[in-house]
Design an enzyme around this catalytic site. Sequence first.
Site, PDB file in Angstrom:
ATOM      1  N   GLU A  62       0.702  -1.179   0.073  1.00  0.00           N
ATOM      2  CA  GLU A  62       0.165  -0.006  -0.014  1.00  0.00           C
ATOM      3  C   GLU A  62       0.938   1.352   0.095  1.00  0.00           C
ATOM      4  O   GLU A  62       0.581   2.139  -0.832  1.00  0.00           O
ATOM      5  CB  GLU A  62      -1.003   0.160   1.231  1.00  0.00           C
ATOM      6  N   CYS A  80     -14.046   1.550 -14.296  1.00  0.00           N
ATOM      7  CA  CYS A  80     -14.403   2.890 -14.183  1.00  0.00           C
ATOM      8  C   CYS A  80     -13.250   3.691 -14.132  1.00  0.00           C
ATOM      9  O   CYS A  80     -13.117   4.642 -13.184  1.00  0.00           O
ATOM     10  CB  CYS A  80     -15.485   2.845 -12.905  1.00  0.00           C
ATOM     11  N   CYS A  82     -18.987  -3.011 -17.252  1.00  0.00           N
ATOM     12  CA  CYS A  82     -19.370  -2.737 -15.865  1.00  0.00           C
ATOM     13  C   CYS A  82     -20.666  -3.436 -15.209  1.00  0.00           C
ATOM     14  O   CYS A  82     -21.545  -3.459 -15.742  1.00  0.00           O
ATOM     15  CB  CYS A  82     -19.634  -1.159 -15.572  1.00  0.00           C
ATOM     16  N   CYS A 133     -18.123   1.411 -19.679  1.00  0.00           N
ATOM     17  CA  CYS A 133     -19.391   1.098 -19.048  1.00  0.00           C
ATOM     18  C   CYS A 133     -20.067  -0.210 -19.502  1.00  0.00           C
ATOM     19  O   CYS A 133     -20.799  -0.973 -18.874  1.00  0.00           O
ATOM     20  CB  CYS A 133     -20.483   2.309 -19.216  1.00  0.00           C
ATOM     21  N   CYS A 154     -26.117   2.572 -12.262  1.00  0.00           N
ATOM     22  CA  CYS A 154     -25.079   3.661 -12.389  1.00  0.00           C
ATOM     23  C   CYS A 154     -25.998   5.034 -12.680  1.00  0.00           C
ATOM     24  O   CYS A 154     -26.338   5.071 -13.876  1.00  0.00           O
ATOM     25  CB  CYS A 154     -23.977   3.523 -13.011  1.00  0.00           C
TER      26      CYS A 154
HETATM   27 FE1  SF4 Z   1     -18.362   3.650 -13.859  1.00  0.00          FE
HETATM   28 FE2  SF4 Z   1     -21.110   3.938 -13.925  1.00  0.00          FE
HETATM   29 FE3  SF4 Z   1     -19.562   3.227 -16.236  1.00  0.00          FE
HETATM   30 FE4  SF4 Z   1     -19.869   1.717 -14.136  1.00  0.00          FE
HETATM   31  S1  SF4 Z   1     -21.386   2.118 -15.459  1.00  0.00           S
HETATM   32  S2  SF4 Z   1     -17.907   2.264 -15.206  1.00  0.00           S
HETATM   33  S3  SF4 Z   1     -19.783   2.867 -12.432  1.00  0.00           S
HETATM   34  S4  SF4 Z   1     -19.496   5.139 -14.847  1.00  0.00           S
END
Ligand code: SF4
Length: 373
Positions: free
Chosen positions: A56, A211, A221, A218, A227
Amino acid sequence: MYILERKNDAFFIKIIHFSCKSFIMLQNILLNWYLKNKRNLPWRNTTNPYIIWLSEVILQQTRVPQGLPYFQVFIKKYPTVKKLAEASNDEIMKLWQGLGYYSRARNMHTTAILIHTQFKGIFPDNYTAILKLKGIGTYTAAAIASFAFNEPIAVLDGNVFRVLARLYAIDEPINSTSGKKLFTVLAQTFLNVNEPALHNQAMMELGALVCKPQKPLCNECPLVNNCLAFLQGKQQFFPVKVKNVKVRNRYFSYFYFLVHKQTCIYQRKAGDIWQNLFDLPLLEWDQQVDNEIILNELKNKNWFSPTKKQSLYLAMQTKHILTHQRIFANFYIVKLINKPQMGKEFIWINPTELKKYAIPRLLDKFLKEQKLI
Ligand code: SF4
């Protein structure tokens, strides 16, 4: 659906139409995604707090590809906190060279000595105690407490700020005091208390791999359906930051002296950048100055005066960017017939020995470009 409310300067997460089921559902989706997609990084296969702490500290302000080789070198050379505590500070600084933010290495060494001498080599096992250690802030304490001891404390680094800001379309600046408070509450509320280590790592990994700051993926994601930034088509507007960082310009004239196959260096002191690193003698100005002014100052200091057998020439000009400073550096190579009278802090070495010393990246760049090491 969640709403963030401000009341008397404090933030509350007001949860509307909330059901435990939906919250748990998001946590589970995130966890499943992480277990399938996580990178195999060496500090992930352990609950040893020393190894987690080391990783870290190295990864603060540093990307994984840059930090990984340093982690491997450090863990090989110092496999235990005892080994790290027993190392010399100069040796640690040399290994740290190129990673920047050198106070991290100094604080890490101080903390290793404390753990070794006062805690019998045993790392503190809870967030509150870890937070008291030098060089460890709230993020690192939360990471060690959750990854090593499974303590239910949410981590909040740049990745987590970004994911949460986008997920809930929060326009509170993440670098404001109120923003930090708000996101701390939100991250803790969103934490999967049954799996804090995995949840925290999943949030950080989602921010790092999917993200992303510039072009979030997205379509890949797992949280896309929930989101708010995505649903509003406003991913690029989050997170919000206030611009309050003042950058200071500094002007350095460096001197690479050459006399009887020796050059001169000194160790930088506390109170400025690159503390404890070795550097070339330099003059600092509050603006760009011409050669005449530099020559006059060198003469005043008895460092150099031009003769048939002594010369000075500008070998390199460069700009070096630090977080809060912009350094304009001119490097001069100065050939002398005798060593100038200089303070005790200056030491003379054969240039081939420079490799042994921890030096700032700026100096390393000069020496490599000029093929001097
Ligand atoms: Fe980020 Fe939302 Fe896109 Fe997912 S959907 S990558 S949380 S901006």
